[in-house]
Design an enzyme around this catalytic site. Structure first.
Site, PDB file in Angstrom:
ATOM      1  N   ARG A 139     -55.401  59.417  -6.090  1.00 50.63           N
ATOM      2  CA  ARG A 139     -56.651  59.839  -6.755  1.00 50.63           C
ATOM      3  C   ARG A 139     -57.730  58.880  -6.275  1.00 50.63           C
ATOM      4  NH1 ARG A 139     -57.870  61.222 -13.015  1.00 50.63           N
ATOM      5  NH2 ARG A 139     -57.004  63.162 -12.194  1.00 50.63           N
ATOM      6  N   HIS A 151     -59.733  69.166  -6.973  1.00 50.96           N
ATOM      7  CA  HIS A 151     -58.629  68.759  -7.859  1.00 50.96           C
ATOM      8  C   HIS A 151     -57.558  69.862  -7.825  1.00 50.96           C
ATOM      9  CE1 HIS A 151     -56.502  66.656 -10.847  1.00 50.96           C
ATOM     10  NE2 HIS A 151     -57.264  66.844 -11.908  1.00 50.96           N
ATOM     11  N   GLN A 193     -54.615  70.369 -10.520  1.00 48.21           N
ATOM     12  CA  GLN A 193     -55.066  70.916 -11.802  1.00 48.21           C
ATOM     13  C   GLN A 193     -55.075  72.443 -11.772  1.00 48.21           C
ATOM     14  OE1 GLN A 193     -56.112  69.200 -14.735  1.00 48.21           O
ATOM     15  NE2 GLN A 193     -55.834  71.295 -15.489  1.00 48.21           N
ATOM     16  N   ASP A 242     -65.585  72.191 -17.964  1.00 45.46           N
ATOM     17  CA  ASP A 242     -65.133  70.821 -17.677  1.00 45.46           C
ATOM     18  C   ASP A 242     -66.240  69.898 -18.158  1.00 45.46           C
ATOM     19  OD1 ASP A 242     -63.792  68.584 -16.663  1.00 45.46           O
ATOM     20  OD2 ASP A 242     -64.287  68.997 -14.567  1.00 45.46           O
ATOM     21  N   CYS A 264     -59.646  71.280 -18.251  1.00 41.19           N
ATOM     22  CA  CYS A 264     -58.622  70.408 -17.643  1.00 41.19           C
ATOM     23  C   CYS A 264     -58.375  69.152 -18.464  1.00 41.19           C
ATOM     24  CB  CYS A 264     -59.019  70.046 -16.220  1.00 41.19           C
ATOM     25  SG  CYS A 264     -60.532  69.077 -16.093  1.00 41.19           S
ATOM     26  N   ARG A 320     -49.258  70.648 -15.912  1.00 39.44           N
ATOM     27  CA  ARG A 320     -49.442  69.704 -14.801  1.00 39.44           C
ATOM     28  C   ARG A 320     -48.078  69.175 -14.363  1.00 39.44           C
ATOM     29  NH1 ARG A 320     -54.248  67.076 -14.191  1.00 39.44           N
ATOM     30  NH2 ARG A 320     -53.244  66.332 -12.289  1.00 39.44           N
TER      31      ARG A 320
HETATM   32  N1   CP Z   1     -57.086  66.658 -15.944  1.00 47.28           N
HETATM   33  C1   CP Z   1     -56.827  65.448 -15.416  1.00 47.28           C
HETATM   34  O1   CP Z   1     -56.656  65.271 -14.202  1.00 47.28           O
HETATM   35  O2   CP Z   1     -56.735  64.461 -16.344  1.00 47.28           O
HETATM   36  P1   CP Z   1     -56.620  62.886 -16.077  1.00 47.28           P
HETATM   37  O3   CP Z   1     -57.962  62.433 -15.537  1.00 47.28           O
HETATM   38  O4   CP Z   1     -56.302  62.296 -17.415  1.00 47.28           O
HETATM   39  O5   CP Z   1     -55.545  62.654 -15.062  1.00 47.28           O
HETATM   40  N1  NVA Z   2     -64.524  66.682 -13.159  1.00 47.94           N
HETATM   41  C1  NVA Z   2     -63.761  65.637 -13.783  1.00 47.94           C
HETATM   42  C2  NVA Z   2     -62.329  66.014 -13.862  1.00 47.94           C
HETATM   43  C3  NVA Z   2     -61.438  65.008 -14.537  1.00 47.94           C
HETATM   44  C4  NVA Z   2     -59.993  65.405 -14.560  1.00 47.94           C
HETATM   45  C5  NVA Z   2     -63.951  64.329 -13.032  1.00 47.94           C
HETATM   46  O1  NVA Z   2     -63.906  64.335 -11.803  1.00 47.94           O
HETATM   47  O2  NVA Z   2     -64.174  63.307 -13.700  1.00 47.94           O
END
Ligand code: CP
Ligand code: NVA
Length: 308
Positions: free
Chosen positions: A107, A134, A137, A225, A266, A294
């Site tokens: 990530r 992502h 997700q 989101d 998400c 997930r």
């Molecule tokens: N939805 C998601 O990726 O959550 P986290 O940021 O908690 O991993």
């Molecule tokens: N759009 C959000 C998703 C988190 C899972 C971010 O990138 O922070």
């Protein structure tokens, strides 16, 4: 070697097989204690590195648990504590990690970091979120829709709010799974044009509507989101909130969708900003199934990557 970098970069038949396998694996361990190992141990003897340059709850825990259920081991690494990109090049970190581990999930911020890691790693790399996409997700989201309502192909999905990284992966999924996707949000927060091109090329052009009421009319699935993503500067918060307030998913907006429409987010969510608690905890919401899935979806993704 198979990297899982993005939904539009992965073969559609493979994506379908991953969703079906995720579902089968979920069913196979229903009624078992959460910590119990799966009967199959396809990751036995495998070591998985989970690298986080941004915070995470779901991605971190679901990957870690998923690997252990399948008999493998994990190491969770914080980008800050590694040499990644500052003490040495991403390419060198990729080459070194490939000598120790069998699979890398990362990530990160810039998509370029993920791509450099994948280019130089000699083990599969999985995208656990970048500023642009992502994909893990949305695999869970497609699985969740189908487990509640059957095939997502031909359904009407409406995204409300920011045209962000999670939306971009929905746009890729529209092209791969064949559903109709509408974006409704302010012009200033439109999605990147590049993420719309793929669906367009697959014969699934994405509608962009400014009026949330007309956009949501007749929807099978409504998704939103956070209004401020992890890569957005804190200084942009007030402006974003002002621009996005009209796109809040509340009971009045959900009432315009089909009566059996689903609501997804998400998570993590800012309750009563992008969606009200009444919607998040209401009859249309499947947000905690999404979070659970997930785990199952990523187990199938890891098996595909490793060919096990
Ligand atoms: N939805 C998601 O990726 O959550 P986290 O940021 O908690 O991993
Ligand atoms: N759009 C959000 C998703 C988190 C899972 C971010 O990138 O922070």
């Amino acid at each position: 070697m198979r990297h899982f970098l993005d939904i539009h970069k992965t073969d559609a038949d493979d994506l379908r097989r991953m969703i079906d396998r995720a579902h089968a694996m979920k069913v196979a361990r229903a009624d078992r204690p959460r910590g119990a190992a799966d009967d199959d141990q396809p990751l036995k003897g495998h070591m998985v590195a989970l690298i986080f340059e941004k915070p995470s709850t779901r991605t971190r825990v679901s990957f870690d648990v998923g690997v252990r259920q399948m008999g493998g081991q994990t190491m969770v690494l914080s980008g800050k504590e590694m040499q990644l990109g500052h003490g040495e090049t991403i390419a060198d970190t990729a080459r070194v990690l490939s000598r120790y581990v069998d699979l890398i999930m990362i990530r990160t911020f810039e998509e370029a970091t993920l791509l450099e890691m994948a280019e130089h790693a000699t083990v599969p790399v999985i995208n656990g979120l970048t500023n642009r996409t992502h994909p893990c997700q949305i695999m869970a989201d497609v699985m969740t829709y189908e487990e509640h309502r059957g095939p997502i192909a031909g359904r009407s999905v409406v995204w409300c709010g920011d045209g962000n990284n999670v939306f971009a992966s929905f746009a890729h999924a529209a092209g791969q799974f064949g559903f109709d996707l509408t974006f409704t949000g302010p012009e200033t927060l439109d999605p990147e044009p590049a993420c719309l091109d793929f669906a367009h090329g697959q014969g699934r052009p994405i509608r962009i509507l400014r009026d949330p009421d007309s956009a949501v009319a007749g929807a099978d699935l409504v998704v939103t989101d956070t209004w401020v993503s992890m890569h957005d500067p804190e200084s942009a918060k007030e402006r974003r909130h002002n621009q996005l307030r009209a796109y809040q998913v509340n009971e009045a907006l959900m009432a315009r969708a089909k009566s059996d429409a689903l609501f997804m987010h998400c998570l993590p969510a800012h309750r009563n900003d992008e969606a009200t608690s009444a919607v998040m905890d209401g009859p249309h919401s499947v947000i905690f199934d999404e979070a659970e899935n997930r785990l199952h979806a990523q187990k199938a993704i890891m098996r595909w990557c490793l060919g096990v």
